[in-house]
Design an enzyme around this catalytic site. Structure first.
Site, PDB file in Angstrom:
ATOM      1  N   ARG A   1      37.246  32.850  30.259  1.00 35.51           N
ATOM      2  CA  ARG A   1      37.064  34.212  30.764  1.00 35.51           C
ATOM      3  C   ARG A   1      37.124  35.132  29.554  1.00 35.51           C
ATOM      4  NH1 ARG A   1      35.394  34.448  36.343  1.00 35.51           N
ATOM      5  NH2 ARG A   1      33.738  33.552  35.114  1.00 35.51           N
TER       6      ARG A   1
ATOM      7  N   LYS B   1      40.328  30.890  49.541  1.00 34.77           N
ATOM      8  CA  LYS B   1      41.653  31.122  48.949  1.00 34.77           C
ATOM      9  C   LYS B   1      42.665  31.402  50.067  1.00 34.77           C
ATOM     10  CE  LYS B   1      38.764  32.508  45.388  1.00 34.77           C
ATOM     11  NZ  LYS B   1      37.877  33.601  45.010  1.00 34.77           N
TER      12      LYS B   1
ATOM     13  N   ASP C   1      40.355  43.969  49.685  1.00 34.73           N
ATOM     14  CA  ASP C   1      39.950  42.579  49.443  1.00 34.73           C
ATOM     15  C   ASP C   1      41.223  41.726  49.445  1.00 34.73           C
ATOM     16  OD1 ASP C   1      39.258  40.097  48.417  1.00 34.73           O
ATOM     17  OD2 ASP C   1      37.897  40.897  46.884  1.00 34.73           O
TER      18      ASP C   1
ATOM     19  N   PHE D   1      27.383  31.567  31.289  1.00 35.56           N
ATOM     20  CA  PHE D   1      28.607  30.744  31.275  1.00 35.56           C
ATOM     21  C   PHE D   1      28.530  29.580  32.256  1.00 35.56           C
ATOM     22  CE2 PHE D   1      30.517  32.226  35.231  1.00 35.56           C
ATOM     23  CZ  PHE D   1      29.899  33.448  35.426  1.00 35.56           C
TER      24      PHE D   1
ATOM     25  N   PHE E   1      35.624  42.339  41.064  1.00 31.93           N
ATOM     26  CA  PHE E   1      35.447  40.896  41.013  1.00 31.93           C
ATOM     27  C   PHE E   1      33.948  40.662  40.818  1.00 31.93           C
ATOM     28  CE2 PHE E   1      34.826  36.645  42.853  1.00 31.93           C
ATOM     29  CZ  PHE E   1      35.657  35.951  41.987  1.00 31.93           C
ATOM     30  N   THR E   2      33.581  39.544  40.195  1.00 32.47           N
ATOM     31  CA  THR E   2      32.174  39.321  39.810  1.00 32.47           C
ATOM     32  C   THR E   2      31.199  39.529  40.975  1.00 32.47           C
ATOM     33  OG1 THR E   2      32.597  36.986  40.197  1.00 32.47           O
ATOM     34  CG2 THR E   2      32.629  37.706  37.911  1.00 32.47           C
TER      35      THR E   2
ATOM     36  N   TYR F   1      27.956  26.805  70.046  1.00 30.18           N
ATOM     37  CA  TYR F   1      27.254  27.805  69.243  1.00 30.18           C
ATOM     38  C   TYR F   1      27.819  29.194  69.514  1.00 30.18           C
ATOM     39  CZ  TYR F   1      23.449  30.116  66.811  1.00 30.18           C
ATOM     40  OH  TYR F   1      22.733  30.851  65.920  1.00 30.18           O
TER      41      TYR F   1
HETATM   42  C1  PLP Z   1      36.875  34.467  45.257  1.00 31.62           C
HETATM   43  C2  PLP Z   1      36.907  35.911  45.478  1.00 31.62           C
HETATM   44  C3  PLP Z   1      35.856  36.571  46.134  1.00 31.62           C
HETATM   45  C4  PLP Z   1      34.602  35.842  46.583  1.00 31.62           C
HETATM   46  O1  PLP Z   1      34.884  34.870  47.520  1.00 31.62           O
HETATM   47  P1  PLP Z   1      33.949  33.544  47.679  1.00 31.62           P
HETATM   48  O2  PLP Z   1      34.551  32.856  48.836  1.00 31.62           O
HETATM   49  O3  PLP Z   1      34.072  32.781  46.391  1.00 31.62           O
HETATM   50  O4  PLP Z   1      32.580  34.004  47.920  1.00 31.62           O
HETATM   51  C5  PLP Z   1      35.979  37.925  46.331  1.00 31.62           C
HETATM   52  N1  PLP Z   1      37.064  38.602  45.898  1.00 31.62           N
HETATM   53  C6  PLP Z   1      38.082  37.999  45.254  1.00 31.62           C
HETATM   54  C7  PLP Z   1      39.248  38.798  44.796  1.00 31.62           C
HETATM   55  C8  PLP Z   1      38.046  36.637  45.024  1.00 31.62           C
HETATM   56  O5  PLP Z   1      39.061  36.055  44.363  1.00 31.62           O
END
Ligand code: PLP
Length: 482
Positions: A389, A266, A223, A455, A132-133, A80
């Site tokens: 998109r 990613k 980011d 969506f 980003f969303t 932990y």
């Molecule tokens: C996917 C993504 C996020 C969010 O990451 P999650 O792991 O899906 O929460 C933030 N910024 C960018 C540019 C992304 O492509």
């Protein structure tokens, strides 16, 4: 993938890996694909993966892991607090980014939650190249507003500009001068700008942003979720990076930033995330939120197996043969589609191939969802699942009128090291066929329209029997082929 020239003079993207674990795929007959699309309400998010031949919905959490990553999972130290696995991740992040303080999270949006709760106050502004969303949602939730300052070419569908993700530095400086450090929560730069087609930013542009931040006392947050693609494009397209290793470019990028965060779904090809911080004071302001939302400071909601694989995945990101696979497959797909006259976003970026439904289906009214109709037609014609998109992904105005999107895109993501070239050739062939028969495709209308994030869950139907006609044409052209 090194540059291998064929005797014919042609160059193709050549895989620098071999496949040692496989997953069986099925390709349903087109009549069954029509039925599956109908059952899914013409929404690719609602398809069952077992009905999909090539899943090009996203690159999130679906990139192939290496043998070294899988092996590392077996030596993970389950505890932990104070896990040796976490210590290895911390050491790797310090080594690559040169930042001492690390906070682990369960995924990218969790980093955004922590950053927004710490720095965004009601009425503050977060300038950025593009949103980003999930980033935007967290900033808005905390009472802030975003200011998108991507260069105007970034929003043009076709362009020769190598770094379409770059921020308009004059606009950033003007905003900084006007609003100052009190009103600006932080400046955010996104690598491999996701929503405008995986388009990279340049090292030179990031250096300019740093100068503005220094001049006005602003925090620079980076980011790095799509950093791997962006590193490849810097090496490939920016003169000052040509003779640098990927590791050196990574360090030059990091040296310009105060905070780096990433989605490890990613970056590193696993499932998790993290925030790297240069300054102890900033670190301490954020630290308390990790145990509250994520988990203890030495796992942050990730399993130790994922953490161990992430450490290896980050190191593998420094290997050019590893990170160029995605962009080179995408470039191949984009150039083959262009040869066939299919409208796509150019130049090719990272993340995936983006088809321009605005031009592909210019005979359909935008109110009948061009990109949504193309996503539906693409699945029926090929079993390839992409993501809409465009207007469907927008939210209606409070008065109920549609917000028409600037771009209507069908995004076909290219998960790294997942597909072979013959599979990509198959997708190209079916999209080409669809383009030849584009006038047969017609629009969609909602039958169930959720108020938020429509969506994801919304269900639609075709405005006519165009899908049955498309299936009949497919049969006439392809005989009994799947
Ligand atoms: C996917 C993504 C996020 C969010 O990451 P999650 O792991 O899906 O929460 C933030 N910024 C960018 C540019 C992304 O492509």
């Amino acid at each position: 993938m090194p540059r291998i020239k064929f005797h014919s003079g042609e160059t193709i993207p050549l895989e620098m890996h071999k496949v040692r674990i496989v997953q069986k795929l099925t390709l349903l007959p087109i009549e069954d694909r029509l039925k599956a699309m109908d059952d899914a309400g013409n929404n690719t998010f609602l398809l069952q993966n077992c009905d999909v031949f090539m899943d090009m919905l996203t690159d999130s959490g679906v990139n192939a892991m290496s043998d070294q990553q899988l092996a590392a999972m077996m030596i993970a130290d389950d505890s932990y607090a104070g896990s040796a696995t976490y210590t290895r991740l911390e050491a790797k992040l310090r080594e690559l980014f040169g930042m001492h303080y690390i906070l682990p999270t369960h995924q990218g949006r969790a980093c955004e939650n922590i950053l927004a709760q710490t720095f965004v106050k009601p009425g503050t502004i977060v300038p950025m190249n593009y949103h980003f969303t999930t980033t935007k949602a967290h900033i808005v939730l905390n009472g802030g507003v975003i200011e998108e300052l991507v260069k105007k070419e970034g929003l043009e569908v076709t362009s020769d500009l190598p770094f379409k993700g770059d921020i308009d530095i004059e606009a950033l400086e003007a905003l900084a001068r006007k609003e100052g450090a009190d009103k600006i929560a932080f400046v955010r730069m996104e690598a491999g700008t996701n929503l405008i087609g995986g388009q990279p930013i340049s090292l030179a542009n990031l250096a300019d942003v740093r100068r503005v931040c220094d001049k006005y006392g602003l925090i620079l947050v980076f980011d790095a979720s799509l950093l791997a693609d962006n590193l490849y494009f810097m090496k490939e397209r920016e003169d000052s990076c040509k003779d640098l290793s990927i590791r050196e470019i990574t360090r030059r990028v990091a040296d310009l930033c105060d905070i780096i965060y990433f989605s490890a779904r990613k970056l590193g090809c696993v499932r998790g995330g993290g925030i790297c911080i240069r300054d102890e004071g900033l670190y301490k302001r954020m630290r308390g939120l990790v145990p509250l939302y994520e988990g203890f400071l030495t796992y942050g909601g990730m399993s130790v197996r994922e953490i161990e694989a992430l450490t290896v995945g980050l190191e593998e990101t420094m290997d050019e043969d590893m990170i160029n696979q995605g962009p080179q497959f995408i470039a191949y797909m984009v150039s083959e589609l262009l040869k066939r006259g299919v409208p796509v976003i150019t130049p090719a970026g990272g993340l995936g191939c983006h088809i321009d439904a605005m031009r592909f289906l210019d005979h359909i009214p935008q109110a009948e969802y061009r990109a949504g109709a193309l996503a539906s037609a693409c699945y029926i014609a090929s079993g390839v699942r992409g993501m809409e998109r465009g207007t469907l992904s927008e939210q209606r105005n409070p008065d109920g009128t549609e917000v028409f999107s600037n771009m209507e895109l069908l995004r076909l993501a290219m998960p790294r090291r997942v597909f072979t070239r013959s599979q990509v050739d198959y997708a190209i062939d079916r999209i080409d066929w669809l383009y030849q028969n584009r006038k047969m495709i017609d629009g969609l209308v909602f039958v169930e329209e959720p108020e938020i994030l429509r969506f994801f869950y919304g269900r639609l139907k075709p405005v006519s029997d165009w899908q049955e006609k498309l299936v009949a044409k497919f049969r006439a052209d392809f005989g009994d082929s799947l």
